[in-house]
Design a protein around this motif. Sequence first.
Motif, PDB file in Angstrom:
ATOM      1  N   SER B  54      -7.441  -2.674  -0.503  1.00 10.13           N
ATOM      2  CA  SER B  54      -7.109  -1.503  -1.305  1.00 10.13           C
ATOM      3  C   SER B  54      -7.378  -1.752  -2.778  1.00 10.13           C
ATOM      4  O   SER B  54      -7.878  -0.867  -3.486  1.00 10.13           O
ATOM      5  N   ILE B  55      -7.046  -2.970  -3.248  1.00 12.94           N
ATOM      6  CA  ILE B  55      -7.332  -3.292  -4.655  1.00 12.94           C
ATOM      7  C   ILE B  55      -8.837  -3.178  -4.904  1.00 12.94           C
ATOM      8  O   ILE B  55      -9.296  -2.608  -5.893  1.00 12.94           O
ATOM      9  N   GLY B 428     -14.160  -4.970  -1.096  1.00 17.09           N
ATOM     10  CA  GLY B 428     -12.874  -4.333  -0.855  1.00 17.09           C
ATOM     11  C   GLY B 428     -13.000  -3.176   0.125  1.00 17.09           C
ATOM     12  O   GLY B 428     -12.215  -3.047   1.074  1.00 17.09           O
TER      13      GLY B 428
END
Lengths: 409, 472
Positions: B54-55, B428
């Motif tokens: 998610s980051i 990511g």
Amino acid sequence: MNPQLEAKLGKIQKVGLALGVLGLIAGGIGFAQNPQQFYQSWLFAFWFPLGLCLGSLGFTMIHHLTGGFWGLAIRRQLEASIRTLPLMVLFFLPILVAAWTHPGAGETAHNEGSHYHGHFWLYPWTDLEAVKDSHLLTHKQPYLNIEFWTGRAILYFVVFAALGFGLVAAQRKYEETGDRRYLRRTKIISGPGIVLYFLAMTFAAFDWAMSADPNWFSTMYGVIFIASQGLSVLAFGVLFSSWVRDCEPYKEFAKPNLFHDLGTLMFALTMFWAYVSFSQFLIIWSANLAEETPWYLVRTDHGWQGVALSLVIFGFFVPWFLLLMRRIKRDATLVPKVAILVLLMRFVDTYWQITPMYKHGLAPHWLDFALPVGLTGIWLWFYVGRLKAAPITTKQHDEAIHAELASQH
Amino acid sequence: MSDHMHDQRDQKQQDAIIAPGHTLATITDKISEIVLTPPLKTPLGWHAMMGIGSIGMLLLGATVTKLVFTGIGIWGNNVPVGWAFDIINFVWWIGIGHAGTLISAILMLLRQTWRTSINRAAEAMTIFAVSCAGMYPLLHTGRPWLAYWLLPYPNTMGMWPQFRSPLVWDVFAVSTYATVSLLFWYTGLIPDLATLRDRAKHKAVKLFYGMLAMGWRNAASHWDRYETASLILAGISTPLVLSVHSVVSFDFAAGILPGWHTTVFPPYFVAGAIFAGFAMVLTLMLPLRAAYGLHDFITEKHLDVMAKVLLATGLIVTYGYALEVFMAWYSGSPYEEYMLINRLTGPYAWTYWALILTNCTIPQLFWYGPARRNIWALFFVSMSVNIGMWLERFVIIVTSLHRDFLPASWGHYAPTVWDWSMYAGTIGFFLFSFFLFVRVLPMIAMFEMRMLVPASGVTGKDSDHKHGGSHH
């Protein structure tokens, strides 16, 4: 050995020997008349049996590593083919002689087709005078010189022989003793062996074929030759298995499944050969560099364009389309017909690869027919002899057949 | 179970592609449980990976926003290095995707039953990797909303794409690849989606999987069509394994730049793609296998075979490197020779030597049998190859471009922070999508695994090819 099979093999051997002797006699006459043409035709003819022999080595190693029924069924054929290696050394001798000797003053006239000038039979870089005049050939001299070239040729044959005879011996030991250590040994040889085979074959293709046009270079070249060898081996495997399919013990396993597997592999390699050949063409055509395009320019002009087109149509599209059909692949009378086409196109391909280096226009000499027939005939005779020298099926193969029968009951 | 039982049994266990003792029910239970577990009971490791993903997604969003508002000048590529991270990462991601297609299509046609437990996850990986790859050329246009200009369609501007450019072939190759992979993956999921529908307790979950299962009822006619569709899709996908990365290699090889223009590129790129793809499969599957206790399904045999594929494809790639070096000298072209010298000793030489170490030297560990079954060795080598295949593209692209024919036009390239953030962002995105997949879809094909159990009575058409598999 079953008498029916023995008779059949004997017949193949006889035909091979007859064609071989006739071809070689014709070759002798040709040599007396026109040695330059003889060497050029010999170089072209040499590649076909060499492909069968070394391609079989490659396949045997791959099969030792991956397994599969198709390979067990033709294992003995592949091994017999590997054992024709000494004959390959003999077949190589005229090329060696051609590299070490030079035509006399009157004989060079026959070389007018080549865009290289000088006193050489096959390889322009063997003429030291020509090397002096050419910046490129001088640059390449540390690699393209007769001593190193000969040394490499010996090394290639030593590598092939060590791998091939090592594998055949380990297999025989396993069958004699039943000791699985020898089976392990075939794998231990095959792992590094396949790497060595690829390297040696690539550089052999550079040395024996590509260096006939020493200005030109392509990193794909070796891969194309290796693909072509694989294709010859499969097509020959299909053809031979279909010849002997009604004799014991082939009767037991030369069934639709086997032809299907071999046909599928032939299909895959037909695609692979076309893929690598076309990629080389596309990359060179697209970049359009003066140091690379001449190779294709001479091969798509003065009649050679017809040969090139026939490779596209009969080397790729026709066999590819036919082998798409399961019905053809499984039919022991139809798939060998495709195999014949594939084998024929291997000759055409090699001819198109090699001969335009020496001749601007397409003008086949009768030696271009006589020598391939002769060399292949002799090879076939020798091959069947090797095949007869060992049992037709291997221990693993018998075990596999028994296991299958057991699982069915 | 003692390790010192007699040899044959040992051998059999080592070669098993599914651990003994499993029944039809235990397989379905084990795999569907991962998906149907209530959210709060999801393993902590999953949350951690999802968090990292998610980051990365946020980073990607920020980078793309900055890129669209400012322009592609925020990246480090500029004349003479007009192509850098954008194409390096494009090729890297596309390559990673290839393992999925190889496993699901070619190994299916070759009747390699060991593929069963890894094909679903590998196919999912393909789709996410291709999505990551696709972002790069689209964003490199600077105006991604005009990306449809890449397609040939009659338009009022009278403009057509340059059909002789491999970049246009890329548009077709990659979009076909993405479409076929997605269809293949989804088709393969349908029977399992129906299983999840039938096993789900919550009504909403039932509805969700029910809609995705498109009315699958396990009818014989369904299975019949399913088998036919799979075979056809496998047949279509097989040439794609070769064609996509070949077209990618033409992006370079069809040009005249030394270091790009070499004929062996297509098969060497394809082998590199499979090399990279299998490395990524291992990188993802090893931790998953440990976290979810999938040792029964992803056995030592699988690890061994994947290690061998890595070794073989690594050797083909090494063959390519070796030929490049030889031909650079043999060609006699001063530009080719300089390219070689610059690669080996120039300002980016460290990338080349690191590449030789990571792609050629370290994978040789797999000649040693026990290393192929050792988790840590496998993970180490797979990470090494992930890095090595990235370096390979860096070497090919940046080292060739930064010093071409004219010394006057030479330059230097260094990535900017936005290059790195975009790269990290796609990683990511990849992790986020992959772990989402692991959570909501069965990561191992349940119905195919069930066929491996003797009780299924599926002897398979290939019983004459291997040991039969089903005798008692």
